[in-house]
Write a protein that holds these residues in place. Structure first.
Motif, mmCIF file in Angstrom:
data_model
loop_
_atom_site.group_PDB
_atom_site.id
_atom_site.type_symbol
_atom_site.label_atom_id
_atom_site.label_comp_id
_atom_site.label_asym_id
_atom_site.label_seq_id
_atom_site.Cartn_x
_atom_site.Cartn_y
_atom_site.Cartn_z
ATOM 1 N N SER A 19 -0.323 0.691 22.909
ATOM 2 C CA SER A 19 0.911 0.224 22.238
ATOM 3 C C SER A 19 1.388 -1.226 22.694
ATOM 4 O O SER A 19 1.172 -1.256 23.717
ATOM 5 C CB SER A 19 2.033 1.234 22.024
ATOM 6 O OG SER A 19 2.671 1.314 23.515
ATOM 7 N N ILE A 20 1.997 -1.961 21.868
ATOM 8 C CA ILE A 20 2.495 -3.199 22.305
ATOM 9 C C ILE A 20 3.686 -2.992 23.497
ATOM 10 O O ILE A 20 3.701 -3.417 24.486
ATOM 11 C CB ILE A 20 3.231 -3.953 21.255
ATOM 12 C CG1 ILE A 20 1.861 -4.355 20.138
ATOM 13 C CG2 ILE A 20 4.030 -5.164 21.636
ATOM 14 C CD1 ILE A 20 1.135 -5.301 20.729
ATOM 15 N N ARG A 31 8.475 -6.843 23.828
ATOM 16 C CA ARG A 31 7.457 -6.388 22.959
ATOM 17 C C ARG A 31 7.275 -7.642 21.993
ATOM 18 O O ARG A 31 6.206 -7.858 21.634
ATOM 19 C CB ARG A 31 8.043 -5.199 22.265
ATOM 20 C CG ARG A 31 7.987 -3.996 22.860
ATOM 21 C CD ARG A 31 8.408 -2.706 22.023
ATOM 22 N NE ARG A 31 9.754 -3.189 21.493
ATOM 23 C CZ ARG A 31 10.201 -2.357 20.580
ATOM 24 N NH1 ARG A 31 9.918 -1.474 19.835
ATOM 25 N NH2 ARG A 31 11.706 -2.851 20.400
ATOM 26 N N SER A 32 8.396 -8.408 21.593
ATOM 27 C CA SER A 32 8.237 -9.438 20.632
ATOM 28 C C SER A 32 7.283 -10.501 21.408
ATOM 29 O O SER A 32 6.552 -11.296 20.799
ATOM 30 C CB SER A 32 9.494 -9.814 20.177
ATOM 31 O OG SER A 32 10.266 -10.562 21.346
ATOM 32 N N THR A 35 3.627 -9.494 21.564
ATOM 33 C CA THR A 35 3.233 -9.575 20.176
ATOM 34 C C THR A 35 2.911 -10.975 19.693
ATOM 35 O O THR A 35 1.875 -11.324 19.209
ATOM 36 C CB THR A 35 4.067 -9.165 18.994
ATOM 37 O OG1 THR A 35 4.397 -7.866 19.290
ATOM 38 C CG2 THR A 35 3.788 -9.294 17.589
ATOM 39 N N ASP A 36 3.619 -11.993 20.125
ATOM 40 C CA ASP A 36 3.662 -13.317 19.762
ATOM 41 C C ASP A 36 2.358 -13.828 20.595
ATOM 42 O O ASP A 36 1.618 -14.757 19.975
ATOM 43 C CB ASP A 36 4.828 -14.111 20.107
ATOM 44 C CG ASP A 36 5.963 -13.827 19.072
ATOM 45 O OD1 ASP A 36 5.843 -13.303 18.130
ATOM 46 O OD2 ASP A 36 7.211 -14.222 19.611
ATOM 47 N N LYS A 39 -1.026 -12.570 18.870
ATOM 48 C CA LYS A 39 -1.161 -13.288 17.841
ATOM 49 C C LYS A 39 -1.728 -14.788 18.211
ATOM 50 O O LYS A 39 -2.726 -15.184 17.396
ATOM 51 C CB LYS A 39 0.045 -13.378 16.949
ATOM 52 C CG LYS A 39 0.104 -12.158 16.105
ATOM 53 C CD LYS A 39 1.856 -12.331 15.219
ATOM 54 C CE LYS A 39 1.783 -10.994 14.688
ATOM 55 N NZ LYS A 39 3.297 -10.808 14.003
#
Length: 143
Positions: A19-20, A31-32, A35-36, A39
């Motif tokens: 998981s992130i 987490r953000s 995620t960034d 990506k």
């Protein structure tokens, strides 16, 4: 690529399905942010994809037959070279253009390649032809 990107990649190498949140905890980012970064790494081509490794395929390894032509006066002169390679299962003297048919069972394609290169590097080897086993349809040998 900074130390956080490298840490994220290291975590993904361990388990690309984690998981992130878990990755974020491991690399000390939100987490953000993770995620960034993932990506961005995917978009710029640093991360080109994810793969599935099948354990059964790895356990079975790879098998191949080598057709070997040598320059020895007798085939038994080259046999000690083959006996030194534990992955060689059988070695038959055969009729026809080739002198020997050698069956090899290796843990990986890389190891199979190393064995082939070793055999091919022997001074008495004239030619070697490789046939990788794709499927086994009948085996009455009990192994």
């Amino acid at each position: 690529m900074d130390k956080f990107d490298q840490a994220i990649i290291n975590e993904l190498r361990k388990n690309a399905r984690q998981s992130i949140s878990h990755i974020a905890d491991q690399v000390s980012l939100s987490r953000s942010a993770v995620t960034d970064r993932i990506k961005r790494l995917e978009k710029n081509g640093t991360i080109r994809g994810y793969q599935v490794l099948l354990s059964e395929s790895q356990k079975q390894g790879v098998c191949a037959y080598f057709e070997i032509e040598h320059t020895c006066a007798r085939s038994n002169e080259i046999i000690p070279t083959f006996q030194a390679i534990p992955e060689i299962q059988t070695c038959f003297g055969i009729s026809g253009n080739m002198d020997l048919l050698v069956f090899v069972k290796a843990d990986s394609m890389q190891r199979l390649h190393e064995i082939r290169e070793f055999i091919d590097a022997q001074d008495t080897i004239k030619s070697i032809k490789t046939h990788v086993v794709m499927s086994e349809w009948i085996n009455n040998l009990g192994s």
